[in-house]
Write a protein that holds these residues in place. Structure first.
Motif, PDB file in Angstrom:
ATOM      1  N   ARG A 180      -3.084  22.607 -27.694  1.00 36.25           N
ATOM      2  CA  ARG A 180      -3.449  21.477 -28.520  1.00 36.25           C
ATOM      3  C   ARG A 180      -4.619  20.740 -27.865  1.00 36.25           C
ATOM      4  O   ARG A 180      -4.802  20.818 -26.660  1.00 36.25           O
ATOM      5  CB  ARG A 180      -2.248  20.545 -28.669  1.00 36.25           C
ATOM      6  CG  ARG A 180      -1.118  21.166 -29.475  1.00 36.25           C
ATOM      7  CD  ARG A 180       0.173  20.412 -29.302  1.00 36.25           C
ATOM      8  NE  ARG A 180       1.277  21.049 -30.006  1.00 36.25           N
ATOM      9  CZ  ARG A 180       2.023  22.008 -29.497  1.00 36.25           C
ATOM     10  NH1 ARG A 180       1.804  22.447 -28.268  1.00 36.25           N
ATOM     11  NH2 ARG A 180       3.012  22.533 -30.208  1.00 36.25           N
ATOM     12  N   VAL A 181      -5.384  20.013 -28.664  1.00 34.12           N
ATOM     13  CA  VAL A 181      -6.500  19.263 -28.098  1.00 34.12           C
ATOM     14  C   VAL A 181      -6.406  17.795 -28.500  1.00 34.12           C
ATOM     15  O   VAL A 181      -5.787  17.438 -29.502  1.00 34.12           O
ATOM     16  CB  VAL A 181      -7.869  19.818 -28.544  1.00 34.12           C
ATOM     17  CG1 VAL A 181      -8.061  21.232 -28.030  1.00 34.12           C
ATOM     18  CG2 VAL A 181      -8.028  19.775 -30.055  1.00 34.12           C
ATOM     19  N   LEU A 182      -6.993  16.959 -27.680  1.00 36.08           N
ATOM     20  CA  LEU A 182      -7.059  15.516 -27.925  1.00 36.08           C
ATOM     21  C   LEU A 182      -8.419  15.036 -27.435  1.00 36.08           C
ATOM     22  O   LEU A 182      -8.955  15.580 -26.480  1.00 36.08           O
ATOM     23  CB  LEU A 182      -5.984  14.781 -27.121  1.00 36.08           C
ATOM     24  CG  LEU A 182      -4.676  14.421 -27.791  1.00 36.08           C
ATOM     25  CD1 LEU A 182      -3.774  13.724 -26.790  1.00 36.08           C
ATOM     26  CD2 LEU A 182      -4.915  13.506 -28.985  1.00 36.08           C
ATOM     27  N   LEU A 193      -1.872  15.465 -19.079  1.00 33.43           N
ATOM     28  CA  LEU A 193      -1.640  16.422 -20.161  1.00 33.43           C
ATOM     29  C   LEU A 193      -2.144  17.819 -19.818  1.00 33.43           C
ATOM     30  O   LEU A 193      -2.082  18.719 -20.644  1.00 33.43           O
ATOM     31  CB  LEU A 193      -2.312  15.918 -21.443  1.00 33.43           C
ATOM     32  CG  LEU A 193      -1.707  14.639 -22.014  1.00 33.43           C
ATOM     33  CD1 LEU A 193      -2.510  14.161 -23.217  1.00 33.43           C
ATOM     34  CD2 LEU A 193      -0.257  14.865 -22.430  1.00 33.43           C
ATOM     35  N   ARG A 194      -2.638  18.004 -18.596  1.00 29.89           N
ATOM     36  CA  ARG A 194      -3.144  19.332 -18.234  1.00 29.89           C
ATOM     37  C   ARG A 194      -2.056  20.382 -18.230  1.00 29.89           C
ATOM     38  O   ARG A 194      -2.235  21.478 -18.731  1.00 29.89           O
ATOM     39  CB  ARG A 194      -3.763  19.284 -16.833  1.00 29.89           C
ATOM     40  CG  ARG A 194      -5.145  18.722 -16.818  1.00 29.89           C
ATOM     41  CD  ARG A 194      -5.679  18.761 -15.391  1.00 29.89           C
ATOM     42  NE  ARG A 194      -7.031  18.210 -15.362  1.00 29.89           N
ATOM     43  CZ  ARG A 194      -7.638  17.781 -14.267  1.00 29.89           C
ATOM     44  NH1 ARG A 194      -6.997  17.849 -13.118  1.00 29.89           N
ATOM     45  NH2 ARG A 194      -8.840  17.299 -14.331  1.00 29.89           N
ATOM     46  N   HIS A 195      -0.962  20.059 -17.588  1.00 29.92           N
ATOM     47  CA  HIS A 195       0.144  21.015 -17.501  1.00 29.92           C
ATOM     48  C   HIS A 195       1.401  20.318 -17.972  1.00 29.92           C
ATOM     49  O   HIS A 195       1.857  19.368 -17.340  1.00 29.92           O
ATOM     50  CB  HIS A 195       0.330  21.511 -16.071  1.00 29.92           C
ATOM     51  CG  HIS A 195      -0.850  22.252 -15.559  1.00 29.92           C
ATOM     52  ND1 HIS A 195      -1.083  23.572 -15.862  1.00 29.92           N
ATOM     53  CD2 HIS A 195      -1.897  21.848 -14.811  1.00 29.92           C
ATOM     54  CE1 HIS A 195      -2.211  23.952 -15.298  1.00 29.92           C
ATOM     55  NE2 HIS A 195      -2.732  22.927 -14.650  1.00 29.92           N
ATOM     56  N   PHE A 199      -2.828  20.246 -22.794  1.00 33.83           N
ATOM     57  CA  PHE A 199      -3.824  19.801 -23.754  1.00 33.83           C
ATOM     58  C   PHE A 199      -5.217  20.033 -23.183  1.00 33.83           C
ATOM     59  O   PHE A 199      -5.413  19.995 -21.964  1.00 33.83           O
ATOM     60  CB  PHE A 199      -3.663  18.304 -24.057  1.00 33.83           C
ATOM     61  CG  PHE A 199      -2.679  17.999 -25.149  1.00 33.83           C
ATOM     62  CD1 PHE A 199      -3.114  17.730 -26.435  1.00 33.83           C
ATOM     63  CD2 PHE A 199      -1.317  18.007 -24.898  1.00 33.83           C
ATOM     64  CE1 PHE A 199      -2.208  17.454 -27.447  1.00 33.83           C
ATOM     65  CE2 PHE A 199      -0.408  17.728 -25.904  1.00 33.83           C
ATOM     66  CZ  PHE A 199      -0.856  17.453 -27.187  1.00 33.83           C
TER      67      PHE A 199
END
Lengths: 405, 405, 405, 405
Positions: D13-15, D22-24, D42
């Motif tokens: 997913r991207v933000l 949110l890396r891992h 993310f």
């Protein structure tokens, strides 16, 4: 109050169970009642630093002191948090108070033996306990010690770590060679190992040569023991005997597996003969006051025969921390595959020209008193195969067990 | 191939270690080499279904069969995956082959006793092994069994589960009462329990009355044992003795803790006297063919004295699954706090009028052969306090241990 | 430096995406570079406290101040850590500077309307922005506001929260009723809702009665709008009209969906007629100085018609924290299913006698200025069905979109 | 039904938010209602393959087709699961239908410019959209395109990927040089970059030489643009001009930053002069039919000037998969730091003799149509500093924003 950095917790829980599912876990979930979340994992029991300490401690108080010195974590300032900061060493020592005593067993021919101490040679020094060796030295004229793995790993660790800690001076090394293993290093596939193939044995011999050279590096006397398997061909054994003969290295065929003690008489005589004829001049491979990187380079180039080492970024950071904490004077414990002289288990035979061994990380084991240098991919929690051996095991109502082997 | 639903894995790993950090974990991380991620947790060893099976199995083959029947998970179709589907019961039985044998110990006065089997009474039936009880019955005239917790929990589980499985018929129940516990139920705070307070003992007596009633529910003869503490006041004990006397319930003060076997002679005589005078008429609290919810309601209203039970949504779903799998005929094992007759450990004394016990979940233990009914907040992995007892433990060079108690 | 307790982080990230996979996650993994591990989850954007603030803020500075007041976490001493402690409110306000302005749209018949503000009515107050309502009041003679859900939820929140914050005084409530919804409350299954069934409509009418009663609780004038569907039978509508007629409640059929503005003329006339004839006497359901639990009880018993409420342990702890932090004076925002007057979406019609509504948790929304009371199972991150609508959507090379509805 | 392997989910997913937390992450927790647990993370929006596709798609239908070709995961048999297998491309195309249209903006001097498409050059090809470039080519005599990063990365990707896909033939390359950057490559520390230091500029010049060489590798005409900063010393700029003069490479100082369009007249004249005088002979660096490893080696040795490349085990496995899936014919997209010609951002200047670039992994982007080759440590989710810029941002009641720069 200890201000532990959750990312720097060094201590993993251990279990005597093999499970890939426990290698990487997140613990401390479930809200407040579950503690603080952090990434962790389980190791098998023998991979615990306590197993290494158990094999190096001279007595219960030494064991307790060493367990108190274990670095459990680092705090947010990068300072070590030790087991004694948790006041854990007393309770740990109570749990270990019987385990510290060497236990005497006997072979089916009634030869006495100590089976005591089994630190996981992948990650620790892999030798029986100093307590047992020292007790044996008081009880017998000759004491045979079996360190884990070959003369690149087990011998090196026994000499540079165990002998250094215990003040031992070994005399002679019995190098166990098999036609099967030499064929493997000579390029034969696993399934073809039982087919006679003297040429492949020949191709594998340089690795025996390296092991003999390693014995001499430590100033010790080598005797090659050719461990005979039922499927070995006479010509294969002759190839090995000839190789040793040409180099003036004493050698004998052992048939202990097939014939019991009788099968080892030749070897034993050869060993005694050498001990009478010659004197060892035991020495360590490296002095403790070399920089950490140099100690590793010495082991790798001399004992493994690679061209050089390279410290990956994580390992370089670890060296800086070790230096900052004043721990660089400890001996090195190489964590490396036993299936190759290199860090890549698929590379057989001698390392190729220019091979550079990669050190991925370093960890000071402040209780055991050595620095583990991780090379390649070393795993401290084995995984089970798709069909684990347990599936075939059973027991009947008379208590008869089947399927164990 | 077993098509296990990762959300339906029932089996948790166990450790003989208390740690809140292992209550809720995610395992199987670290990519492919780490298995498949799923949410799990550790329980303490005694909370394992194997501990319950061990205490219910009649012999090794029964143990093996029951372990094979353990529901390890459900597959994606909702069908149970059992330990025998994993071919695990043979290997498990091998590991348990010695543990299945009752072990005989002796008190410091040389009275023989079996200490064998300890399923976690929070979640299992909490009684010593049937194997040990049955062996004891062959060896002695009188066998005393100690189930975990009071006459609401331990007695009920012993009668409805262990006696049912083992075909046992008990005669008499020694109900242990202390002034201290009655004061606690009489509203005294923990720190004031050592101060004499006969009025508080008086206020706590209804709970003793309930326990006596419970003994009679099973058709058994009650004898109240007043376990004397050094700080108990004579008037406090008199309050209890008077209460029993008025109701015609035999009672005796026990001073075994202070005086050894001698201190229990009065109690023993009273027990023997009752056994000679009267006959028990043992019966179960509920028949197995009641619907699951009715069995739970019977236990809760009769043995705990609450007004009714309520099944929360998760528990209702579980009842439907148990019915679908044809498992509704098993006895019920209540997982409830031992600190209250209700599911709320802070409620002391008898349950208040209209109290409804909440059943949060149900789980069929197909190996042990009962259905666990979870009430309130039951935890199968205890947590350590901020300062665990281990901090105070030590051992010196002579092997002298301190700080254990 | 903020000494945030990882278990007390209140602030969740939001996304305008529905995904069950983001409901419960562990973030901050991957070692030091990944931050600190903690348990979290995503909510949909409208469930963010910022959506509620946006709909309550009177201008940009009020918006900024309120966003700064958001409780992001608690520190290890239990004190709130607010967005302004992170110096985040300035940047947040910059991002929201255009969003704060009401945006005017028009219907296909060119009637002007503001569509501005959409806090998730499940968890927030679910009303359009005060800024838009106040602007509309300056521009038009009559302003119609549509709060989310029925007269138990949307009306109550509009009156007790939005009107209180904005100083609004509504006059009249248009209660929208459909034969379909009344049939559902009358026990008809979802798939049979299009079949005429006046008896079922009749059975569902008590819920309309309750909604009418609720309108009067706030001192407002009710007008029932019967929203006609093409499959509605005349007799079904008559049942509703008769019911209203008997009770003296004005009612009109609306056919806006089928006939546009023309279809609403009757209803509009009725509304205007009522506004001329009668005067509302607007009042709140509860005063702010009641204890938190009493405010909730008032809403639940008066607006939902349940017998009582019960605070589960988590909610009781939350009340204590709210009191300790001096936040008990805020209005209550009920987070409850809209599919039932109770907290159980399967219960249709009026709550049964003695029904107790369960409050599972409470959370002070210090930026929005209300206390959310969670009842039953409320979810702030919706899940997609097995076949999400997106599967049927497409666009062709001319830009023609299909599958949206 | 798609039998997705949870370990092979490629799609993150991207933000549009930077957060190390949110890396891992582990998603899908919380039991059945939370989906299936798996390890994920993310990325920032521009790192999405969709950003790359958006910049390569020729029209909406091409965009839709390419998005349908995205490899979302692999199934348990190792076969790709594509976005079209999820029937997602239609809905995705609807969301992107406006975004696909180039958007025209103007500078403050009213020069028209398209700002359209921004795939993250770390991981994608980092060039503006082909749609915008092609539209610009229809509207203007000269079109200037700005690919991300230097002539080792941006130029190479523009030529070998974007021009190849779009059939473009560029003529001339404006190489932007600054005294500051050359000083950095000349060994000056970050904080000293504003101090005049012509010797350091001199030491940094070889990297400009390499970039000029790269332009010629593609058969293009180089013009060096010296981007003047206010703190640049005249001697520093002279060093660069002299260097270019000696090599016959046209160069001009640009003062656009300080003086607007006027400041670029010299450069523009030089560019036009070169375009009139000479003809480019555009060619790709490598043909598509080379083996994957050879394509990477060609880029690394020719465009970066390293001695060789090495594929780490993960990358070797990826090559085998790419070959098995028949994807080896796609161009290569190097994911490498822009701060060094090597994969180690701390190495400045030209790569040292014998430097081997390490390729850690490869990933076929089947929608974008290239193979990403990851070198060194590339991160697709940036982290915020301890004090993010947002802390200093504010807006007042007049809407005046401060702290943005």
């Amino acid at each position: 109050q200890l201000r532990i950095d959750v990312h720097s917790i060094q201590w993993k829980r251990v279990l005597d169970i093999e499970s890939r599912f426990l290698r990487h876990i997140v613990v401390g979930l479930g809200g407040k009642a579950g503690g603080i979340p952090y990434e962790s994992g389980f190791e098998i029991t023998t991979a615990s630093e306590i197993a290494a300490i158990h094999a190096l401690a001279l007595d219960l108080m030494d064991l307790k002191r060493r367990m108190g010195e274990i670095t459990v974590a680092y705090n947010v300032d990068g300072e070590p948090v030790k087991a004694r900061d948790l006041k854990a060493e007393g309770a740990m020592a109570i749990l270990m108070k019987e385990a510290v005593k060497p236990n005497l067993v006997q072979t089916i021919e009634h030869t006495p033996a100590f089976i005591h101490g089994g630190p996981f040679a992948n990650i620790a020094h892999g030798c029986p306990s100093l307590a047992a060796i020292k007790l044996a030295l008081k009880l017998a004229d000759y004491v045979v010690v079996e360190p884990g793995f070959g003369a690149d790993l087990g011998l090196e660790k026994f000499c540079d770590i165990a002998c250094r800690v215990g003040g031992l001076k070994p005399d002679l090394v019995v190098l166990v060679a098999t036609a099967k293993a030499l064929k493997r290093h000579g390029g034969v596939r696993r399934r073809d190992l039982k087919t006679p193939n003297p040429e492949a044995v020949e191709r594998g011999l340089p690795i025996l040569g390296k092991e003999i050279e390693n014995v001499k590096l430590f100033g010790l006397l080598p005797v090659v023991c050719i461990n005979r398997f039922p499927f070995d061909a006479e010509e294969e054994l002759d190839v090995i005997l000839d190789y040793c003969g040409e180099r003036g290295v004493p050698a004998a065929v052992s048939e202990v597996a097939a014939r019991g003690g009788k099968g080892g008489v030749d070897l034993a005589k050869e060993v005694l003969h050498q001990l009478e004829r010659r004197r060892a001049d035991f020495r360590f491979l490296y002095p403790l006051d070399l920089p950490v990187e140099e100690k590793i380079r010495t082991i790798a180039t001399k004992a493994y025969g690679v061209s050089d080492i390279e410290l990956l970024p994580e390992a370089r950071r670890a060296v800086r921390r070790i230096r900052r904490l004043g721990l660089e004077g400890m001996p090195i414990n190489m964590a490396k595959t036993s299936l190759s002289l290199t860090d890549d288990e698929r590379r057989k035979g001698l390392p190729s020209e220019g091979y550079v061994l990669r050190v991925t990380d370093l960890r000071p084991m402040t209780g055991a008193g050595f620095i583990v240098a991780y090379c390649g991919e070393i795993n401290t929690m084995p995984a089970l195969p798709t069909h684990p051996a347990a599936e075939r095991m059973d027991i009947d109502e008379e208590g008869r067990i089947t399927g164990l082997i």
